[in-house]
Design an enzyme around this catalytic site. Sequence first.
Site, mmCIF file in Angstrom:
data_model
loop_
_atom_site.group_PDB
_atom_site.id
_atom_site.type_symbol
_atom_site.label_atom_id
_atom_site.label_comp_id
_atom_site.label_asym_id
_atom_site.label_seq_id
_atom_site.Cartn_x
_atom_site.Cartn_y
_atom_site.Cartn_z
ATOM 1 N N HIS A 1 44.770 49.650 32.681
ATOM 2 C CA HIS A 1 46.173 49.668 33.240
ATOM 3 C C HIS A 1 46.478 48.092 33.182
ATOM 4 C CE1 HIS A 1 44.065 49.645 37.098
ATOM 5 N NE2 HIS A 1 45.266 48.692 37.572
ATOM 6 N N ASP B 1 39.740 54.031 32.080
ATOM 7 C CA ASP B 1 40.596 52.927 32.672
ATOM 8 C C ASP B 1 39.822 51.324 32.577
ATOM 9 O OD1 ASP B 1 42.977 51.636 33.751
ATOM 10 O OD2 ASP B 1 42.049 51.812 35.809
ATOM 11 N N SER C 1 42.707 44.672 40.320
ATOM 12 C CA SER C 1 42.113 45.414 39.401
ATOM 13 C C SER C 1 41.606 44.510 38.319
ATOM 14 C CB SER C 1 43.486 46.022 38.583
ATOM 15 O OG SER C 1 44.067 47.057 39.582
#
Length: 472
Positions: A111, A141, A217
Amino acid sequence: MRKMSAALMCAAFAAFIASAVPGAAQVVPRSQAEIDLSFAPLVKRVAPAVVNVFTKRVVREQAQSPFANDPFFRRFFGDRFSFGVPRERVQSSLGSGVIVGANGIIVTNNHVIAEGDSFTVALADRREFEAELLLADERTDLAILKIDPGSEQLPTLSFGDSDALEVGDLVLAIGNPFGVGQTVTSGIVSALARTQVGVSDYQFFIQTDAAINPGNSGGALVTMDGRLVGVNTAIFSRSGGSIGIGFAIPANMVRLVVASAQDGGNGRVVRPWLGASVQSITSELAQSLGLDRPGGALIGDVYPGGPADRAGLETGDVIRRLDVHDIVDENTLRYRLATREIGSSVEVEYLRAGRQRTGTLRLTAPPERPARDETLLEGPHPFSGARVANLSPALAEEIRLDPMLSGIVVTQVVRRSPANRLGLQPGDIILGINDARVESVDALEDALSGGGRNWQVSVRRGDQVFNTTVRL
């Protein structure tokens, strides 16, 4: 208690003396007392392998009329206020990444780079490199980037065994939250095998209370021996900031995705499959099956000749363990299989009619039978503009459908086409035309070749079947 206090005081005094002496060497903590004092030596060793990832993408926009936001004009003209030549605007986003190969292999979250046109990696020493996207795996992911450092060997983090983690272990989270620069937070492993997070297809996460915020992230979750045990991917938050519930993808999953990117997997990850449909054992199911507690994965349909079939598994069996790992639910089973290599074998323990049995699963890739025969449909019929293919277990895994399904699947729909007006979507399965069942692309083309103005169409989407009549 006095002896322990004295030991801690001595350790603290020694650390104070070491820090007071210019040029005194710092070492990785070797005891609990030293860990209590400082993480600095560990951070100095691992932080250079954590990078910033900048993603850019070009967005095309129509110019807007100055009356676009006027309620009076919108009442009569709706949203028809775009005019002129579309203009381009560059959107950028920021995340973190981890160098796992000295030749420039970097892992981050999918993402972070999703829909990006170009990628830039900034090292801890502020040097920047353009990056190539080797693999983007939406299902986990995870994404793999590659930069070219020339002959230089970059600092790296080696993988730890995420299965060896225990609740209470100390960990560090390293990343770039909110774009403020590289930041280190500490915490413990709060829980393992979290399966209800909902940020990827493989629900099996490490939970930590080390502060993770937007921008973290793709960053590293590191143990006290300096090994990468997870890639930070999500937080639970009502405010957008950390409240002490963060999640990381286990390193054992990350390792296989990195290996797929380096092995030239054509931009995708091929994982072993069970060859059977499964569902989690709930309290109600456990009671109806006569089990003493919920837990495990119930076998539904079994694919003939697949790994489950060859291992002797049958409909109604309950898988309780793979090798040494308990199977708590369907997500746990899928994760344990996904972190195994194709061609390997695993011992499966299951219940049949209340009796415990064991077998051996020899893991293979899902077969591509029948051949997909991907075709763009054209002509005077309601499916014109749809790209379709024969559905096989391999294709079903790729497009995230139940691998036990068969038939003709829609893989793409051209905008402003008859198929688009019909409402077809990728993932739809075409069941029949004019009361005739079709089971292959060739059969579908034959059924459509007759032409006509009235068409009876049967399409499956998820668990629902839609039957409609279309007039051209």
